[in-house]
Design a protein around this motif. Sequence first.
Motif, PDB file in Angstrom:
ATOM      1  N   VAL A 229       0.819  -1.218   0.000  1.00 16.45           N
ATOM      2  CA  VAL A 229       0.000   0.000   0.000  1.00 16.45           C
ATOM      3  C   VAL A 229       0.850   1.265   0.000  1.00 16.45           C
ATOM      4  N   LEU A 230       2.071   1.187   0.476  1.00 14.23           N
ATOM      5  CA  LEU A 230       2.947   2.361   0.502  1.00 14.23           C
ATOM      6  C   LEU A 230       3.665   2.583  -0.826  1.00 14.23           C
ATOM      7  N   ASN A 231       3.981   1.538  -1.518  1.00 16.57           N
ATOM      8  CA  ASN A 231       4.758   1.632  -2.764  1.00 16.57           C
ATOM      9  C   ASN A 231       3.827   1.549  -3.970  1.00 16.57           C
ATOM     10  N   LEU A 232       3.131   2.644  -4.203  1.00 15.73           N
ATOM     11  CA  LEU A 232       2.177   2.669  -5.308  1.00 15.73           C
ATOM     12  C   LEU A 232       2.875   2.960  -6.632  1.00 15.73           C
ATOM     13  N   PRO A 233       2.446   2.289  -7.677  1.00 16.24           N
ATOM     14  CA  PRO A 233       2.926   2.667  -9.014  1.00 16.24           C
ATOM     15  C   PRO A 233       2.437   4.089  -9.336  1.00 16.24           C
ATOM     16  N   LEU A 234       3.137   4.777 -10.220  1.00 13.18           N
ATOM     17  CA  LEU A 234       2.818   6.156 -10.551  1.00 13.18           C
ATOM     18  C   LEU A 234       1.343   6.359 -10.942  1.00 13.18           C
ATOM     19  N   PRO A 235       0.747   5.512 -11.789  1.00 10.22           N
ATOM     20  CA  PRO A 235      -0.669   5.743 -12.125  1.00 10.22           C
ATOM     21  C   PRO A 235      -1.582   5.725 -10.891  1.00 10.22           C
ATOM     22  N   ASN A 236      -1.300   4.859  -9.946  1.00  7.63           N
ATOM     23  CA  ASN A 236      -2.105   4.793  -8.730  1.00  7.63           C
ATOM     24  C   ASN A 236      -1.860   6.008  -7.837  1.00  7.63           C
TER      25      ASN A 236
END
Length: 147
Positions: free
Chosen positions: A7-14
Amino acid sequence: MDLQQYVLNLPLPNTVFFALVEATAKLVDLSDRYWQSQGLHGARVRILVELMKEGGTLLPSLLANKIGVTKANVSLLLTPLEQDGLILREPHPSDGRKWVVSITATGQTFLLRHLPENRQRVADAMNALNTQELHQLLALLAKLKNG
């Protein structure tokens, strides 16, 4: 993968999606607080605005679609507007099984009195962006919307 890291390491689109949601929520809250100070819920104001956009009269089902609520919820939103004299619910002129909703002169006066202040508050918040950035954001949002 560890859930917290997920949940902390979101991909850029997210990350962009959640930033857009948070910015939208902030602006909607700003507008809603204004309408609440005037004794109305934002969704009820949207009904009045949608009625005006469509010439003053619409079927409840079309109103529900335009503001993104169910038919049952639009009925709940219409009742206080009718009690306050801002709208009328009348039988459909050609189909007695249906109703039409119309904005009253009182509803129009309400919008004329309060829309300018609400729009100014939203515009003031949007002034964080310059004109070029606003046009760019509008183009990007249209691109997202149209897919």
